[in-house]
Design an enzyme around this catalytic site. Sequence first.
Site, PDB file in Angstrom:
ATOM      1  N   LYS A 197       2.900 -33.108  14.393  1.00 13.39           N
ATOM      2  CA  LYS A 197       4.274 -32.685  14.700  1.00 13.39           C
ATOM      3  C   LYS A 197       4.265 -31.620  15.782  1.00 13.39           C
ATOM      4  O   LYS A 197       5.117 -31.591  16.661  1.00 13.39           O
ATOM      5  CB  LYS A 197       4.929 -32.094  13.450  1.00 13.39           C
ATOM      6  CG  LYS A 197       5.356 -33.096  12.419  1.00 13.39           C
ATOM      7  CD  LYS A 197       6.179 -32.365  11.372  1.00 13.39           C
ATOM      8  CE  LYS A 197       6.482 -33.191  10.161  1.00 13.39           C
ATOM      9  NZ  LYS A 197       7.135 -32.410   9.115  1.00 13.39           N
ATOM     10  N   ASP A 246      12.613 -30.287   7.941  1.00 17.25           N
ATOM     11  CA  ASP A 246      12.483 -30.926   6.638  1.00 17.25           C
ATOM     12  C   ASP A 246      13.116 -32.305   6.751  1.00 17.25           C
ATOM     13  O   ASP A 246      14.180 -32.461   7.366  1.00 17.25           O
ATOM     14  CB  ASP A 246      13.171 -30.086   5.553  1.00 17.25           C
ATOM     15  CG  ASP A 246      12.540 -30.335   4.191  1.00 17.25           C
ATOM     16  OD1 ASP A 246      11.323 -30.609   4.133  1.00 17.25           O
ATOM     17  OD2 ASP A 246      13.251 -30.271   3.176  1.00 17.25           O
ATOM     18  N   THR A 247      12.444 -33.286   6.179  1.00 22.93           N
ATOM     19  CA  THR A 247      12.894 -34.680   6.316  1.00 22.93           C
ATOM     20  C   THR A 247      12.958 -35.346   4.961  1.00 22.93           C
ATOM     21  O   THR A 247      12.134 -35.063   4.094  1.00 22.93           O
ATOM     22  CB  THR A 247      11.897 -35.466   7.212  1.00 22.93           C
ATOM     23  OG1 THR A 247      11.933 -34.919   8.514  1.00 22.93           O
ATOM     24  CG2 THR A 247      12.253 -36.947   7.283  1.00 22.93           C
ATOM     25  N   TYR A 250       6.723 -43.591   4.644  1.00 19.88           N
ATOM     26  CA  TYR A 250       7.446 -44.819   4.298  1.00 19.88           C
ATOM     27  C   TYR A 250       7.586 -45.786   5.484  1.00 19.88           C
ATOM     28  O   TYR A 250       8.316 -46.774   5.386  1.00 19.88           O
ATOM     29  CB  TYR A 250       8.843 -44.464   3.783  1.00 19.88           C
ATOM     30  CG  TYR A 250       8.848 -43.624   2.521  1.00 19.88           C
ATOM     31  CD1 TYR A 250       8.949 -44.222   1.265  1.00 19.88           C
ATOM     32  CD2 TYR A 250       8.762 -42.235   2.583  1.00 19.88           C
ATOM     33  CE1 TYR A 250       8.963 -43.452   0.102  1.00 19.88           C
ATOM     34  CE2 TYR A 250       8.774 -41.454   1.429  1.00 19.88           C
ATOM     35  CZ  TYR A 250       8.876 -42.076   0.201  1.00 19.88           C
ATOM     36  OH  TYR A 250       8.881 -41.309  -0.940  1.00 19.88           O
TER      37      TYR A 250
END
Length: 191
Positions: A12, A68-69, A150
């Site tokens: 990131k 934040d995800t 995911y």
Amino acid sequence: MQIVFATNNLNKLKEIQQILPSSIRVLSLKDIGFEGEIPEDYETLEENAFQKAQYIFDRFQIPCFADDTGLEVEVLNGAPGVYSARYAGEECLAENNIQKLLLALQGKLNRNAAFRTVVAFVTETEKYSFEGKVGGQILLQKQGEKGFGYDPIFQPEGYKLSFAEMLSSDKNDISHRGKAVRKFANYISSL
Ligand code: IMP
């Protein structure tokens, strides 16, 4: 200008340094000598992102941002949401999360979902947040090998590929995190 990114995720960090102008130096937690866990105690992405950024700002007095995800699935009333990383348990693997989600959606026709990222930025005088969202569908089974989390079961709206079948640059162009980070980058470039 120097800003800290309150994350231990080096991918990131690299990604955001590429998006931000070179006049802004993004420091990692390692660069500032922070070791340890940053608390994430809340039940919304916004609160958690601000908590992380504020926690580091309070200790180092350097402008700080955090992200934040969550993956929000419509028929599950927004779950796993803020619990996306630990949906199948505290120390679980991405594979466990995927299998739990596929099971929860077994037989369900509505597979609408969205990834949402909140980036929170904290300085001595400012607190801002930036949101990015991408809608799509949870696939019936895994497709593709790339990415993380995911990605193999998420197909963004308007595409025939899962995130795990896309080049990371194509994913970044449309992704939740890409959108939130670009909004943040636009803001900080204008300072
Ligand atoms: P974080 O807040 O960025 O650490 O994301 C929390 C969790 O959401 C991760 O552990 C992943 O399970 C999931 N997640 C976040 N971003 C993505 C993504 O781009 N693709 C797939 N899963 C993701």
